[in-house]
Design a protein around this motif. Sequence first.
Motif, PDB file in Angstrom:
ATOM      1  N   PRO A 207      30.424  23.699  62.551  1.00  0.00           N
ATOM      2  CA  PRO A 207      29.856  23.185  61.375  1.00  0.00           C
ATOM      3  C   PRO A 207      28.368  22.961  61.369  1.00  0.00           C
ATOM      4  O   PRO A 207      27.718  22.990  60.297  1.00  0.00           O
ATOM      5  N   LYS A 208      27.840  23.030  62.352  1.00  0.00           N
ATOM      6  CA  LYS A 208      26.145  22.813  62.532  1.00  0.00           C
ATOM      7  C   LYS A 208      25.441  24.089  62.916  1.00  0.00           C
ATOM      8  O   LYS A 208      24.390  24.112  63.211  1.00  0.00           O
ATOM      9  N   GLY A 209      26.177  25.314  63.233  1.00  0.00           N
ATOM     10  CA  GLY A 209      25.614  26.325  63.350  1.00  0.00           C
ATOM     11  C   GLY A 209      26.446  27.028  64.509  1.00  0.00           C
ATOM     12  O   GLY A 209      27.194  26.733  65.029  1.00  0.00           O
ATOM     13  N   VAL A 210      25.724  28.305  65.011  1.00  0.00           N
ATOM     14  CA  VAL A 210      26.237  29.335  66.103  1.00  0.00           C
ATOM     15  C   VAL A 210      25.927  28.722  67.468  1.00  0.00           C
ATOM     16  O   VAL A 210      24.799  28.473  67.725  1.00  0.00           O
ATOM     17  N   VAL A 211      26.768  28.384  68.138  1.00  0.00           N
ATOM     18  CA  VAL A 211      26.711  28.057  69.534  1.00  0.00           C
ATOM     19  C   VAL A 211      27.115  29.716  70.470  1.00  0.00           C
ATOM     20  O   VAL A 211      28.141  30.064  70.175  1.00  0.00           O
ATOM     21  N   THR A 212      25.959  29.822  71.084  1.00  0.00           N
ATOM     22  CA  THR A 212      26.697  31.075  72.217  1.00  0.00           C
ATOM     23  C   THR A 212      27.081  30.289  73.608  1.00  0.00           C
ATOM     24  O   THR A 212      26.407  29.585  74.143  1.00  0.00           O
TER      25      THR A 212
ATOM     26  N   PRO B 297      21.785  25.317  68.284  1.00  0.00           N
ATOM     27  CA  PRO B 297      20.845  24.794  67.394  1.00  0.00           C
ATOM     28  C   PRO B 297      20.485  23.688  67.814  1.00  0.00           C
ATOM     29  O   PRO B 297      21.124  22.488  67.585  1.00  0.00           O
ATOM     30  N   ALA B 298      19.574  23.519  68.725  1.00  0.00           N
ATOM     31  CA  ALA B 298      19.186  21.989  69.540  1.00  0.00           C
ATOM     32  C   ALA B 298      18.768  20.888  68.450  1.00  0.00           C
ATOM     33  O   ALA B 298      18.565  19.813  68.877  1.00  0.00           O
ATOM     34  N   THR B 299      18.110  21.333  67.304  1.00  0.00           N
ATOM     35  CA  THR B 299      17.740  20.259  66.200  1.00  0.00           C
ATOM     36  C   THR B 299      18.976  19.754  65.685  1.00  0.00           C
ATOM     37  O   THR B 299      18.731  18.587  65.146  1.00  0.00           O
ATOM     38  N   LYS B 300      20.317  20.431  65.613  1.00  0.00           N
ATOM     39  CA  LYS B 300      21.445  19.760  65.044  1.00  0.00           C
ATOM     40  C   LYS B 300      22.573  19.237  66.069  1.00  0.00           C
ATOM     41  O   LYS B 300      23.394  18.498  65.603  1.00  0.00           O
ATOM     42  N   MET B 301      22.261  19.625  67.187  1.00  0.00           N
ATOM     43  CA  MET B 301      23.487  18.922  68.284  1.00  0.00           C
ATOM     44  C   MET B 301      22.987  18.742  69.858  1.00  0.00           C
ATOM     45  O   MET B 301      21.737  19.589  70.059  1.00  0.00           O
ATOM     46  N   SER B 302      23.565  18.108  70.406  1.00  0.00           N
ATOM     47  CA  SER B 302      23.002  17.805  71.941  1.00  0.00           C
ATOM     48  C   SER B 302      23.734  18.860  72.692  1.00  0.00           C
ATOM     49  O   SER B 302      24.648  19.839  72.427  1.00  0.00           O
ATOM     50  N   VAL B 303      23.278  18.912  74.022  1.00  0.00           N
ATOM     51  CA  VAL B 303      23.762  19.793  75.058  1.00  0.00           C
ATOM     52  C   VAL B 303      25.189  19.478  75.219  1.00  0.00           C
ATOM     53  O   VAL B 303      25.984  20.295  75.229  1.00  0.00           O
ATOM     54  N   ALA B 304      25.427  18.124  75.238  1.00  0.00           N
ATOM     55  CA  ALA B 304      26.904  17.695  75.670  1.00  0.00           C
ATOM     56  C   ALA B 304      27.845  18.278  74.370  1.00  0.00           C
ATOM     57  O   ALA B 304      28.921  18.839  74.584  1.00  0.00           O
ATOM     58  N   GLU B 305      27.280  18.242  73.130  1.00  0.00           N
ATOM     59  CA  GLU B 305      28.159  18.696  72.032  1.00  0.00           C
ATOM     60  C   GLU B 305      28.327  20.022  72.136  1.00  0.00           C
ATOM     61  O   GLU B 305      29.710  20.464  71.644  1.00  0.00           O
ATOM     62  N   ALA B 306      27.610  21.079  72.227  1.00  0.00           N
ATOM     63  CA  ALA B 306      27.581  22.182  72.209  1.00  0.00           C
ATOM     64  C   ALA B 306      28.450  22.752  73.392  1.00  0.00           C
ATOM     65  O   ALA B 306      29.383  23.513  73.355  1.00  0.00           O
TER      66      ALA B 306
END
Length: 70
Positions: A24-29, A47-56
């Motif tokens: 929902p917050k963008g594409v995660v590779t 998308p670092a401006t929309k989520m944390s490393v832990a969330e990604a």
Amino acid sequence: MVTLSACIPTPEELETTPVKVQTPKGVVTCQLYTQNRVYWDRAIDFPATKMSVAEADNYCKQEGLRRLNK
């Protein structure tokens, strides 16, 4: 003991081709590993401006589990 440790694979030896996961917050590779190594799965781009490393990373672990349970 040296012989035994030489048989243990490193994470790099178990890497698969990176995959993109739509969230929902963008594409995660994600860098996924062999199916029995889901705990190593991690985000390598997000998308670092929309989520944390832990969330990604969590999205990547979820994707690894989804593929494991197919």
